[in-house]
Design a protein around this motif. Structure first.
Motif, PDB file in Angstrom:
ATOM      1  N   ASN A  18       0.772  -1.302  -0.091  1.00  0.00           N
ATOM      2  CA  ASN A  18      -0.141  -0.051   0.158  1.00  0.00           C
ATOM      3  C   ASN A  18       0.939   1.341   0.070  1.00  0.00           C
ATOM      4  O   ASN A  18       0.472   2.300   0.630  1.00  0.00           O
ATOM      5  N   THR A  19       1.846   1.242  -0.793  1.00  0.00           N
ATOM      6  CA  THR A  19       2.743   2.247  -0.704  1.00  0.00           C
ATOM      7  C   THR A  19       2.226   3.654  -1.281  1.00  0.00           C
ATOM      8  O   THR A  19       1.504   3.438  -2.546  1.00  0.00           O
ATOM      9  N   LEU A  20       2.334   4.807  -0.861  1.00  0.00           N
ATOM     10  CA  LEU A  20       1.915   6.025  -1.442  1.00  0.00           C
ATOM     11  C   LEU A  20       3.081   7.107  -1.972  1.00  0.00           C
ATOM     12  O   LEU A  20       2.854   7.578  -2.998  1.00  0.00           O
ATOM     13  N   THR A  21       4.175   6.766  -1.310  1.00  0.00           N
ATOM     14  CA  THR A  21       5.254   7.726  -1.559  1.00  0.00           C
ATOM     15  C   THR A  21       6.324   7.346  -0.841  1.00  0.00           C
ATOM     16  O   THR A  21       6.128   6.187  -0.232  1.00  0.00           O
ATOM     17  N   ASN A  22       7.482   8.057  -0.885  1.00  0.00           N
ATOM     18  CA  ASN A  22       8.426   7.974  -0.121  1.00  0.00           C
ATOM     19  C   ASN A  22       8.736   8.939   1.093  1.00  0.00           C
ATOM     20  O   ASN A  22       8.317   9.888   1.147  1.00  0.00           O
ATOM     21  N   PHE A  23       9.265   8.262   2.509  1.00  0.00           N
ATOM     22  CA  PHE A  23       9.487   9.225   3.562  1.00  0.00           C
ATOM     23  C   PHE A  23      10.944   9.368   3.710  1.00  0.00           C
ATOM     24  O   PHE A  23      11.524   8.243   4.155  1.00  0.00           O
ATOM     25  N   TYR A  24      11.415  10.429   3.336  1.00  0.00           N
ATOM     26  CA  TYR A  24      12.742  10.590   3.392  1.00  0.00           C
ATOM     27  C   TYR A  24      13.432  11.044   4.948  1.00  0.00           C
ATOM     28  O   TYR A  24      12.819  11.658   5.782  1.00  0.00           O
ATOM     29  N   LEU A  25      14.832  10.422   5.246  1.00  0.00           N
ATOM     30  CA  LEU A  25      15.609  10.536   6.067  1.00  0.00           C
ATOM     31  C   LEU A  25      16.975  11.040   5.785  1.00  0.00           C
ATOM     32  O   LEU A  25      17.376  10.437   4.664  1.00  0.00           O
ATOM     33  N   PRO A  26      17.414  11.853   6.496  1.00  0.00           N
ATOM     34  CA  PRO A  26      18.945  12.276   5.946  1.00  0.00           C
ATOM     35  C   PRO A  26      20.014  11.033   5.891  1.00  0.00           C
ATOM     36  O   PRO A  26      19.786  10.261   7.165  1.00  0.00           O
ATOM     37  N   LEU A  27      20.646  10.775   5.112  1.00  0.00           N
ATOM     38  CA  LEU A  27      21.930   9.821   5.158  1.00  0.00           C
ATOM     39  C   LEU A  27      23.147  10.854   5.657  1.00  0.00           C
ATOM     40  O   LEU A  27      23.547  11.779   4.451  1.00  0.00           O
ATOM     41  N   GLY A  28      23.744  10.725   6.495  1.00  0.00           N
ATOM     42  CA  GLY A  28      25.032  11.516   6.619  1.00  0.00           C
ATOM     43  C   GLY A  28      26.080  10.680   7.060  1.00  0.00           C
ATOM     44  O   GLY A  28      26.028   9.569   6.763  1.00  0.00           O
ATOM     45  N   VAL A  29      27.355  11.007   7.208  1.00  0.00           N
ATOM     46  CA  VAL A  29      28.558  10.518   7.411  1.00  0.00           C
ATOM     47  C   VAL A  29      29.348  11.011   8.432  1.00  0.00           C
ATOM     48  O   VAL A  29      29.352  12.257   8.711  1.00  0.00           O
TER      49      VAL A  29
END
Length: 477
Positions: free
Chosen positions: A88-99
């Motif tokens: 039931n995917t609607l969209t993407n939920f973004y989280l930051p990728l840091g280093v």
């Protein structure tokens, strides 16, 4: 009497009206929020799902739909890949990728990927890495890799009789999973042991097949669960064919077959150590005083559960961030870590410290069931990116990296708490989030950041100062 009857009839009339009103509202709510009968939400197309959600729950459906679609990946193939991770995917939920750079673990340099939404975590880990870079770096070692799974079942007969039968039939259980384990065995893994456990003192008629596994570079959940389900089939089939058992004794009930996320024998240790006199980075802090205060802070977390929970949460800030970045299951890691912290009957610190013969030592023992093959590790493009950044580690090497990230985070938090206080660094990192929340311009951000260089930071103070800037600007204009 007649008056009482009339009052009762009057009350019943009001009650009936109220019930009808509630029923009407429920029907109205059902029509608004429930899908039509015989319509499965999962059967709708992605656009139909979005349309139903936005028109049902939002006052501005067009704007809501635009928001959802704004976070779609412009590459259709990548978006399709993400859509198929869950249902039931609607969209993407973004989280930051840091280093976090500057890590040296077992004399090898790493830049560690971290996925997290909380300000100051990546900065704190990087600062800890830089601090220990010139003091020998981090050391890490895997203390065990054993994973566990159970067949939970009930048996109505005598324990001794079942135990004798199981000891005779045990090899059959191994041979019946050969078709599942042969490839894992080629890589050096497989089933380590199977035990019959009597739990009838805890729950009537309750028994377990307690199985241990080595799954090498895979997390191994599917492998373990497949083996357990075959063990259950063997248990029922072999017992049914045994003439020594009555019909009642043969009538075992398989409750469930499932791996455990509590892995007390799949543990990694991360540690740092140096002379007390080398804890001298802060010019206004005496190294011995710092070391002793730091030690006392750890000891408090070892005996006070209220503090231990927050203490371990700080460790998991670092752990979860790397677990997420490498496509592993952070919920399983969290559950296992907190169970391990409670293994002695009271919730306690996962990390420990000592000062002996002028040497300061700080270490962490944590259970980590991780994988570098299978699952998202071979599907998610940024997981592949993260693992390649780490040098394509084995599962054991990744365990060490993750544990070190947790220890580094814990060291940074305790250093702040026992010196300047946690808010000084954390709130300064948090300023940008506050300013973005209030849509500050570039010029406003520069003024606010400059003002709070040597000033106490809080949400309200930042907002108040931003208002001052804006009011002055309005007056000037």
């Amino acid at each position: 009497m007649i008056k009482k009857i009339l009052n009762l009839l009057k009350y019943w009339g009001k009650l009936k009206t109220r019930v009808n009103h509630i029923f009407t509202n429920l029907v109205s709510l059902q029509k608004k929020y429930m899908l039509p009968q015989n319509t499965g939400f999962s059967k709708l197309s992605k656009n139909e799902k979005i349309n139903w959600i936005t028109t049902t729950y939002f006052s501005n459906p067009i704007e809501s739909e635009q928001l959802v679609k704004q976070y779609w990946n412009t590459d259709a193939a990548i978006q399709k890949l993400h859509d198929e991770f869950i249902e039931n995917t609607l969209t993407n939920f973004y989280l930051p990728l840091g280093v976090a750079p500057n890590f040296v673990i077992n004399k090898k340099a790493y830049t560690i990927p971290m996925v997290i939404e909380e300000s100051s975590v990546v900065a704190a880990a990087s600062k800890s890495a830089k601090f220990w870079l010139t003091r020998g770096g981090f050391k890490a070692s895997v203390l065990g890799t054993e994973k566990i799974g159970h067949v939970h079942f009930t048996y109505l007969g005598e324990h001794k009789k079942l135990a004798t039968w199981f000891s005779i039939k045990k090899e059959q259980f191994y041979s019946d999973v050969n078709y599942i384990t042969k490839n894992m065995e080629k890589r050096g893994g497989g089933v380590l042991d199977i035990e019959l456990i009597n739990k009838t003192d805890k729950l009537e008629h309750y028994y377990q097949l307690h199985a241990t596994f080595n799954t090498k570079d895979s997390m191994g959940a599917n492998f373990i669960n497949s083996c357990l389900e075959q063990f259950a089939k063997t248990l029922k089939h072999e017992l049914a064919d045994c003439d020594d058992f009555s019909a009642e004794e043969k009538d075992i009930q398989i409750i469930m077959c499932i791996l455990s996320n509590f892995v007390p024998n799949c543990v990694v240790r991360a540690e740092v150590a140096c002379k007390v006199e080398d804890l001298n980075e802060e010019t206004n802090v005496d190294p011995l005083e710092f070391a002793e205060k730091f030690l006392k802070a750890v000891q408090i977390a070892e005996i006070e559960p209220y503090r231990a929970v927050t203490h371990n949460k700080g460790i998991m800030n670092g752990v979860d961030a790397v677990v997420l970045a490498t496509g592993n299951d952070f919920r399983a890691v969290e559950a296992g870590a907190h169970a391990y912290a409670s293994r002695n009957g009271s919730y306690s610190s996962l990390s420990h410290a000592s000062i002996e013969n002028g040497i300061f030592k700080f270490w962490l023992d944590i259970p980590l069931a991780l994988g570098t093959v299978g699952g998202l590790t071979s599907l998610h493009p940024l997981v592949k990116f993260s693992l390649e950044m780490l040098g394509k580690p084995s599962a054991e090497e990744l365990m060490q990296i993750v544990a070190v990230a947790g220890l580094a985070q814990n060291f940074a938090a305790l250093r702040s708490l026992t010196t300047t206080g946690i808010q000084k660094g954390h709130m300064k990192m948090h300023i940008n989030n506050i300013l973005n929340q209030f849509k500050a311009t570039k010029e406003e951000k520069e003024k606010v950041l400059s003002h709070f260089v040597d000033t106490t930071v809080s949400h309200s103070l930042v907002v108040d100062y931003l208002d001052v800037i804006r009011n002055n600007s309005d007056t000037t204009n």
